[in-house]
Write a protein that holds these residues in place. Structure first.
Motif, mmCIF file in Angstrom:
data_model
loop_
_atom_site.group_PDB
_atom_site.id
_atom_site.type_symbol
_atom_site.label_atom_id
_atom_site.label_comp_id
_atom_site.label_asym_id
_atom_site.label_seq_id
_atom_site.Cartn_x
_atom_site.Cartn_y
_atom_site.Cartn_z
ATOM 1 N N GLY A 168 0.807 -1.212 0.000
ATOM 2 C CA GLY A 168 0.000 0.000 0.000
ATOM 3 C C GLY A 168 0.840 1.260 0.000
ATOM 4 O O GLY A 168 0.530 2.238 -0.688
ATOM 5 N N LEU A 169 1.919 1.259 0.772
ATOM 6 C CA LEU A 169 2.785 2.425 0.812
ATOM 7 C C LEU A 169 3.534 2.605 -0.506
ATOM 8 O O LEU A 169 3.733 3.733 -0.970
ATOM 9 C CB LEU A 169 3.772 2.309 1.984
ATOM 10 N N TRP A 170 3.964 1.517 -1.097
ATOM 11 C CA TRP A 170 4.637 1.611 -2.402
ATOM 12 C C TRP A 170 3.710 2.227 -3.442
ATOM 13 O O TRP A 170 4.136 3.007 -4.282
ATOM 14 C CB TRP A 170 5.093 0.219 -2.835
ATOM 15 N N ARG A 171 2.409 1.892 -3.342
ATOM 16 C CA ARG A 171 1.408 2.423 -4.279
ATOM 17 C C ARG A 171 0.898 3.808 -3.848
ATOM 18 O O ARG A 171 0.083 4.414 -4.541
ATOM 19 C CB ARG A 171 0.227 1.464 -4.378
ATOM 20 N N LYS A 172 1.312 4.234 -2.652
ATOM 21 C CA LYS A 172 0.858 5.509 -2.079
ATOM 22 C C LYS A 172 -0.655 5.513 -1.839
ATOM 23 O O LYS A 172 -1.332 6.530 -2.008
ATOM 24 C CB LYS A 172 1.269 6.693 -2.967
ATOM 25 N N GLU A 173 -1.179 4.368 -1.435
ATOM 26 C CA GLU A 173 -2.625 4.208 -1.151
ATOM 27 C C GLU A 173 -2.858 4.384 0.351
ATOM 28 O O GLU A 173 -3.094 3.418 1.085
ATOM 29 C CB GLU A 173 -3.097 2.838 -1.621
ATOM 30 N N ILE A 174 -2.796 5.619 0.804
ATOM 31 C CA ILE A 174 -2.855 5.904 2.240
ATOM 32 C C ILE A 174 -4.147 5.410 2.916
ATOM 33 O O ILE A 174 -4.091 4.857 4.021
ATOM 34 C CB ILE A 174 -2.633 7.410 2.501
ATOM 35 N N PRO A 175 -5.339 5.574 2.311
ATOM 36 C CA PRO A 175 -6.533 5.038 2.994
ATOM 37 C C PRO A 175 -6.424 3.533 3.257
ATOM 38 O O PRO A 175 -6.803 3.045 4.331
ATOM 39 C CB PRO A 175 -7.665 5.365 2.018
ATOM 40 N N TYR A 176 -5.914 2.799 2.269
ATOM 41 C CA TYR A 176 -5.732 1.353 2.431
ATOM 42 C C TYR A 176 -4.693 1.064 3.512
ATOM 43 O O TYR A 176 -4.890 0.186 4.373
ATOM 44 C CB TYR A 176 -5.309 0.739 1.098
ATOM 45 N N VAL A 177 -3.606 1.804 3.486
ATOM 46 C CA VAL A 177 -2.548 1.605 4.475
ATOM 47 C C VAL A 177 -3.063 1.877 5.885
ATOM 48 O O VAL A 177 -2.771 1.140 6.833
ATOM 49 C CB VAL A 177 -1.342 2.513 4.164
ATOM 50 N N GLN A 178 -3.837 2.941 6.017
ATOM 51 C CA GLN A 178 -4.403 3.257 7.332
ATOM 52 C C GLN A 178 -5.286 2.118 7.832
ATOM 53 O O GLN A 178 -5.212 1.733 9.009
ATOM 54 C CB GLN A 178 -5.225 4.556 7.256
ATOM 55 N N ASP A 179 -6.116 1.582 6.961
ATOM 56 C CA ASP A 179 -6.994 0.480 7.370
ATOM 57 C C ASP A 179 -6.197 -0.761 7.750
ATOM 58 O O ASP A 179 -6.472 -1.409 8.770
ATOM 59 C CB ASP A 179 -7.982 0.137 6.244
ATOM 60 N N THR A 181 -3.185 -0.907 8.781
ATOM 61 C CA THR A 181 -2.453 -0.645 10.020
ATOM 62 C C THR A 181 -3.378 -0.682 11.227
ATOM 63 O O THR A 181 -3.110 -1.369 12.220
ATOM 64 C CB THR A 181 -1.755 0.726 9.954
ATOM 65 N N ASN A 182 -4.476 0.049 11.142
ATOM 66 C CA ASN A 182 -5.336 0.228 12.313
ATOM 67 C C ASN A 182 -6.240 -0.957 12.616
ATOM 68 O O ASN A 182 -6.595 -1.178 13.780
ATOM 69 C CB ASN A 182 -6.184 1.489 12.141
ATOM 70 N N TYR A 183 -6.605 -1.723 11.594
ATOM 71 C CA TYR A 183 -7.541 -2.831 11.811
ATOM 72 C C TYR A 183 -6.888 -4.206 11.789
ATOM 73 O O TYR A 183 -7.498 -5.183 12.231
ATOM 74 C CB TYR A 183 -8.662 -2.786 10.773
ATOM 75 N N TYR A 230 1.061 6.334 15.239
ATOM 76 C CA TYR A 230 -0.149 6.964 14.698
ATOM 77 C C TYR A 230 0.281 8.044 13.711
ATOM 78 O O TYR A 230 0.668 9.140 14.102
ATOM 79 C CB TYR A 230 -0.992 7.543 15.830
ATOM 80 N N PHE A 231 0.207 7.714 12.424
ATOM 81 C CA PHE A 231 0.759 8.610 11.407
ATOM 82 C C PHE A 231 -0.332 9.344 10.637
ATOM 83 O O PHE A 231 -1.514 9.000 10.703
ATOM 84 C CB PHE A 231 1.656 7.827 10.442
ATOM 85 N N ASP A 232 0.082 10.357 9.888
ATOM 86 C CA ASP A 232 -0.842 11.173 9.110
ATOM 87 C C ASP A 232 -0.893 10.674 7.668
ATOM 88 O O ASP A 232 -0.572 9.520 7.388
ATOM 89 C CB ASP A 232 -0.434 12.648 9.176
ATOM 90 N N GLY A 233 -1.268 11.532 6.739
ATOM 91 C CA GLY A 233 -1.430 11.136 5.347
ATOM 92 C C GLY A 233 -0.175 11.231 4.507
ATOM 93 O O GLY A 233 -0.225 11.031 3.296
ATOM 94 N N ASN A 234 0.948 11.510 5.146
ATOM 95 C CA ASN A 234 2.212 11.627 4.421
ATOM 96 C C ASN A 234 2.881 10.260 4.315
ATOM 97 O O ASN A 234 3.078 9.577 5.327
ATOM 98 C CB ASN A 234 3.127 12.612 5.156
ATOM 99 N N VAL A 235 3.249 9.842 3.104
ATOM 100 C CA VAL A 235 3.810 8.512 2.883
ATOM 101 C C VAL A 235 5.124 8.324 3.633
ATOM 102 O O VAL A 235 5.364 7.273 4.251
ATOM 103 C CB VAL A 235 4.002 8.245 1.377
ATOM 104 N N ASP A 236 5.994 9.316 3.602
ATOM 105 C CA ASP A 236 7.281 9.201 4.304
ATOM 106 C C ASP A 236 7.081 9.046 5.805
ATOM 107 O O ASP A 236 7.763 8.242 6.458
ATOM 108 C CB ASP A 236 8.148 10.430 4.023
ATOM 109 N N ASN A 237 6.145 9.806 6.353
ATOM 110 C CA ASN A 237 5.847 9.681 7.785
ATOM 111 C C ASN A 237 5.285 8.301 8.100
ATOM 112 O O ASN A 237 5.574 7.717 9.157
ATOM 113 C CB ASN A 237 4.842 10.749 8.213
ATOM 114 N N ALA A 238 4.470 7.783 7.187
ATOM 115 C CA ALA A 238 3.882 6.459 7.393
ATOM 116 C C ALA A 238 4.963 5.386 7.427
ATOM 117 O O ALA A 238 4.936 4.490 8.279
ATOM 118 C CB ALA A 238 2.865 6.163 6.295
#
Length: 282
Positions: A168-179, A181-183, A230-238
């Motif tokens: 997900g991070l490689w694709r820069k799909e932050i909503p997917y990455v957040q899910d 990670t969090n779920y 707990y990261f934000d929408g920035n890929v590098d921060n994630a």
């Protein structure tokens, strides 16, 4: 905001003046002596009644509790099954900041379920219909000691699901990455942290809803590492947060395994971490 005494006087006053209400009991944080008191604690109240129907049909009776800012009827939602004949609730947020989660329950239903939650305190019993219950305790919510099978499964689930985070991070799909990670991943980390607390306290504490009291037993470094996940929408921060999460999990999982006499699968963890780092670099 009304004081606690004012609220209890109101809640019990309404019950005493209504012949349909036979008893009152309370659940939740206000019955738990280990929870710090604050102004935002709800009043989780149960009225034991002859029949729920008359309360449901009267749309105005709840105004007795105060000026309602907004509310919810949980038993009216199409997403949750309900048994209105035996149990019906109102979640009420009042304009003064007070909140009451009120449920009316039939006598038979209340007698069957009053001891389901041990964080229970009887406030009023007009006709002595309720059974004697032990003092409210949060022992029901104490961290439970895992089996080796559960421990290994949590480790495997954590490391396996980081695969999806990497993609997900490689694709820069932050909503997917957040899910993911969090779920999927974070729950395994939180579970492992809870097990560490259980070991440190000999399995005698609750870390609270959503494990919000973990900070009481973790080191300051561990707590800060957890907060950094707990990261934000920035890929590098994630990426930084996820890699830090891996380090925290590895450390805590090794501790739990060692103290429990189980072998942590270091090969699995290193392989998953290496895949993450490889994807991060490419």
């Amino acid at each position: 905001m009304r004081t606690e005494n004012e609220m209890y006087d109101l809640i019990l006053g309404i019950a005493k003046s209504d012949v349909r209400i036979k008893a009152v009991y309370m659940n939740g944080s206000r019955t738990n002596e280990k929870v710090p008191k604050d102004i935002f604690q709800d009043y989780d109240i149960v009225y034991v009644v002859e029949d729920t129907k008359s309360f449901i049909e009267d749309k105005d009776w709840i105004n007795l509790f105060g000026d309602i800012l907004y509310m919810q009827y949980p038993d009216e939602t199409p997403y949750c099954p309900s048994d209105k004949k035996n149990s019906y609730g109102w979640l009420m947020q009042f304009t003064d900041g007070t909140r009451i989660d009120l449920t009316v329950k039939s006598v038979d239903y209340a007698l069957q379920h009053i001891q389901d939650d041990k964080l229970c305190k009887i406030l009023l019993d007009k006709e002595s219909i309720l059974p004697g219950i032990e003092a409210a305790t949060d022992c029901q919510h104490w961290v439970k000691e895992p089996t080796e099978e559960q421990y290994l499964a949590v480790c495997n689930e954590f490391w396996w699901c980081t695969n999806n985070i990497a993609k997900g991070l490689w694709r820069k799909e932050i909503p997917y990455v957040q899910d993911m990670t969090n779920y999927c991943v974070r729950p395994q980390l939180i579970t492992m942290l809870n097990w560490k607390v259980g070991i440190l306290t000999e399995w005698s504490v609750s870390t609270g809803k959503s494990s919000k009291y973990l900070y009481k037993w973790l080191s300051e470094e561990e707590w800060q590492m957890l907060m950094a996940t707990y990261f934000d929408g920035n890929v590098d921060n994630a990426w930084k947060s996820v890699l830090g999460m891996c380090e925290l999990f590895r450390s805590v999982a090794q501790f739990v395994g060692e103290k429990s006499g189980w072998k942590y699968n270091d090969k699995e963890g290193k392989a998953a971490k290496a895949f993450l780092e490889y994807v991060h670099q490419h």
